[in-house]
Design a protein around this motif. Structure first.
Motif, PDB file in Angstrom:
ATOM      1  N   ILE A   1      20.668  -9.069 -28.031  1.00  0.00           N
ATOM      2  CA  ILE A   1      20.304  -9.366 -29.421  1.00  0.00           C
ATOM      3  C   ILE A   1      19.983 -10.852 -29.635  1.00  0.00           C
ATOM      4  O   ILE A   1      18.939 -11.180 -30.224  1.00  0.00           O
TER       5      ILE A   1
ATOM      6  N   LEU B   1      20.009 -11.895 -39.072  1.00  0.00           N
ATOM      7  CA  LEU B   1      19.313 -10.620 -38.931  1.00  0.00           C
ATOM      8  C   LEU B   1      19.825  -9.591 -39.926  1.00  0.00           C
ATOM      9  O   LEU B   1      19.111  -8.664 -40.298  1.00  0.00           O
ATOM     10  N   LEU B   2      21.072  -9.746 -40.339  1.00  0.00           N
ATOM     11  CA  LEU B   2      21.711  -8.802 -41.244  1.00  0.00           C
ATOM     12  C   LEU B   2      22.188  -9.533 -42.490  1.00  0.00           C
ATOM     13  O   LEU B   2      22.677 -10.660 -42.402  1.00  0.00           O
TER      14      LEU B   2
ATOM     15  N   GLY C   1      24.999 -10.209 -36.208  1.00  0.00           N
ATOM     16  CA  GLY C   1      23.776 -10.057 -37.005  1.00  0.00           C
ATOM     17  C   GLY C   1      23.732 -11.008 -38.179  1.00  0.00           C
ATOM     18  O   GLY C   1      22.676 -11.577 -38.504  1.00  0.00           O
TER      19      GLY C   1
ATOM     20  N   ILE D   1      20.131  -3.495 -36.434  1.00  0.00           N
ATOM     21  CA  ILE D   1      21.519  -3.963 -36.267  1.00  0.00           C
ATOM     22  C   ILE D   1      22.471  -3.051 -37.031  1.00  0.00           C
ATOM     23  O   ILE D   1      23.557  -2.697 -36.539  1.00  0.00           O
TER      24      ILE D   1
END
Length: 564
Positions: free
Chosen positions: A167, A360-361, A355, A118
């Motif tokens: 995503i 995810l981030l 994200g 990402i």
């Protein structure tokens, strides 16, 4: 007295942006730098006034929509197809390369693989707004370099639209927790392909006919207000409808709406009517970027910030330059495309936010992306300047300048000529009269369509803002005899006159005005004469009346007082 967050946001953002933008201009820097710093000032990470962080990005999105709509008005499907050979593979290769570098950087910091992907994806896509502003300021929109850069970033935008759909579907896989319930790659790709195919089919089969037809009918009413409202309704309505129905971005929907409208005879008028709103809301975009930036991250994680900026400006630039050269583009073209794409922007923020929402981030990753965006946008004008100087030293013989050569060409030995600034209704008629007298003429206008009409009339013509030193230098004012300013904007005319006086104090300069105050303003800035159009028209009409049999020879009119 009641205040709303919207009014407070608009007042605060525009006032602070104006102050910092004017200061940046005074220091001979890009006004974009001032707008970004204004956003930092009104953001939550600095003391004092704090603008609404929920409203600002939404208003900025309107600026992106109107800007992309305007680009579409001047960027036909033919232009896009002409650069597909380099724009499509170049954009995809750069995205893949940058994503790989971002994954490696995240791995060094101990991030999960999904976070690194990402992060790299966010750093791979350039800011469309910054790119367009940079190309417009340097008069490169209609050049081959400009078309390649725009086509490149459009392909990137399409790729990011696909990424935003893919995503969430593969979030579990990116986290490393995918199970049997995770959707198959074939299913997700098929769904995305169907949506994109439906969007393109709708725009080309229906929109291509309906949008110009609506605008033509509204233009037939003769109402300027309705026409402007219709253009805005088309830009915003198509952008919103495309996003809701087909899942594409607002910017992409607006771009295609403008591109389809490009074929209409009213595209020039549509572009002119929306220009003030595009400029105003584009400022809000840069202010909103500055609001997201936490300046303390520079002191807390300086090496990580430097590494992020290095990836954006150096690593990505190396990839772009290499791809352009491998595909046979000249050194000059490769350098310009490289400088155009050496920053990140709106899609980077959207990807980072997604994200973070999908876990995810990390917040650290988002902060680094925001820091990289702001710093790269701040450095982009400097990089463009460096690239321009390097290009001048290393360019091939046939492409030594950053601006496209005019056609017909301007003779190298041209002297004692007239420079006509503005080729609209007044300028085109003035140009015809001067040419009929055998006067050598060079035209400057910032509008692509008007420049094309001027060139079709056989006049050497330059596209750009005459207040820009690079643009003005092409017309050789140091060797000219007279300059005629036929543009209606008196403030812009005053700035151009001041620049001309510095270049050639001996020039005879005559400008157009609409009031006594405008005449005074132009004379104070160095014009030798200023003609008030309305007064000259009234005097001409009165002379026609006095020439009729009932009044012929009975009275004499005083001379018109609009000319000085």
């Amino acid at each position: 007295m009641h205040h709303t967050s919207l009014i407070i946001l608009l007042v605060g953002a525009f006032v602070v942006a104006f102050i910092f933008g004017a200061l940046a201009h005074r220091l001979r820097m890009s006004p974009l730098v001032g707008y970004l710093l204004a956003g930092v000032v009104v953001g939550p990470f600095t003391p004092g006034f704090v603008a609404d962080q929920q409203l600002a990005p939404q208003l900025a999105e309107i600026g992106v929509i109107l800007l992309m709509f305007g680009v579409g008005l001047h960027f036909s499907l033919r232009d896009l197809l002409e650069v597909k050979a380099i724009a499509v593979p170049g954009a995809l290769l750069r995205i893949g390369f940058t994503m790989l570098i971002g994954w490696g950087f995240g791995h060094m910091l101990g991030w999960p693989a999904g976070a690194g992907i990402i992060f790299g994806l966010s750093l791979s896509v350039a800011s469309t707004v910054v790119l367009l502003r940079s190309l417009e300021d340097r008069r490169l929109m209609e050049s081959e370099k400009g078309r390649i850069a725009i086509g490149w970033v459009i392909v990137e935008d399409v790729a990011m639209v696909l990424a935003l759909v893919l995503i969430p579907a593969f979030a579990d896989v990116l986290r490393g927790t995918g199970g049997e319930d995770a959707p198959s790659v074939v299913y997700v790709l098929t769904r995305v392909a169907i949506k994109m195919g439906a969007f393109l089919a709708f725009m080309f089969l229906i929109g291509r006919r309906v949008i110009p037809w609506i605008l033509e009918r509204v233009a037939g009413t003769g109402s300027r207000e309705l026409f402007t409202l219709c253009v805005l309704a088309i830009a915003l309505g198509v952008a919103f409808g495309s996003a809701e129905m087909f899942g594409v971005s607002f910017a992409l929907g607006a771009f295609f709406a403008g591109m389809l409208l490009n074929e209409s005879e009213f595209s020039h008028k549509a572009a002119t009517e929306t220009l003030p709103l595009r400029d105003a809301f584009a400022v809000l975009f840069f202010v909103s970027v500055g609001m997201l930036f936490d300046p303390w991250i520079i002191f807390e994680r300086p090496m990580q910030v430097l590494a992020t900026v290095f990836i954006i400006i150096v690593v990505k630039s190396f990839a772009v330059y290499s791809i352009a050269r491998v595909m046979g583009k000249s050194n000059a073209t490769a350098l310009t495309i490289t400088a155009s794409l050496a920053q990140i922007g709106e899609f980077s923020f959207i990807l980072a936010g997604l994200g973070l929402q999908l876990e995810l981030l990390t917040e650290d990753g988002q902060d680094l992306i925001l820091a990289g965006a702001l710093i790269s946008i701040l450095l982009n004008p400097l990089l463009f300047g460096w690239m321009h100087r390097r290009e001048q030293r290393l360019a091939d013989n046939e492409e030594r300048r950053t601006v496209p050569k005019v056609e017909p060409p301007i003779p190298d030995d041209l002297s004692d000529h007239v420079i006509l600034i503005g080729f609209g209704r007044v300028g085109s008629e003035l140009g015809r009269l001067l040419v009929a007298q055998g006067i050598s003429l060079v035209v400057i206008d910032r509008d692509e369509d008007l420049v094309r009409h001027s060139r079709e009339a056989g006049l050497p013509s330059i596209r750009g803002n005459a207040a820009n030193d690079i643009v003005l230098a092409e017309a050789h004012p140091e060797r000219a005899n007279t300059v005629m300013l036929a543009i209606p904007n008196v403030l812009e005319a005053g700035e151009i006159i001041a620049t001309l006086r510095r270049v050639n104090p001996a020039l005879t300069i005559v400008a157009r005005a609409h009031s006594d105050n405008e005449v005074k303003h132009l004379l104070e800035h160095g014009a030798d004469g200023a003609v008030m159009a309305e007064r000259e028209l009234a005097h001409s009409l009165a002379e026609m009346v006095m020439a009729t049999p009932a009044f012929r020879g009975e009275r004499h009119l005083p001379p018109a007082s609009g000319a000085t």
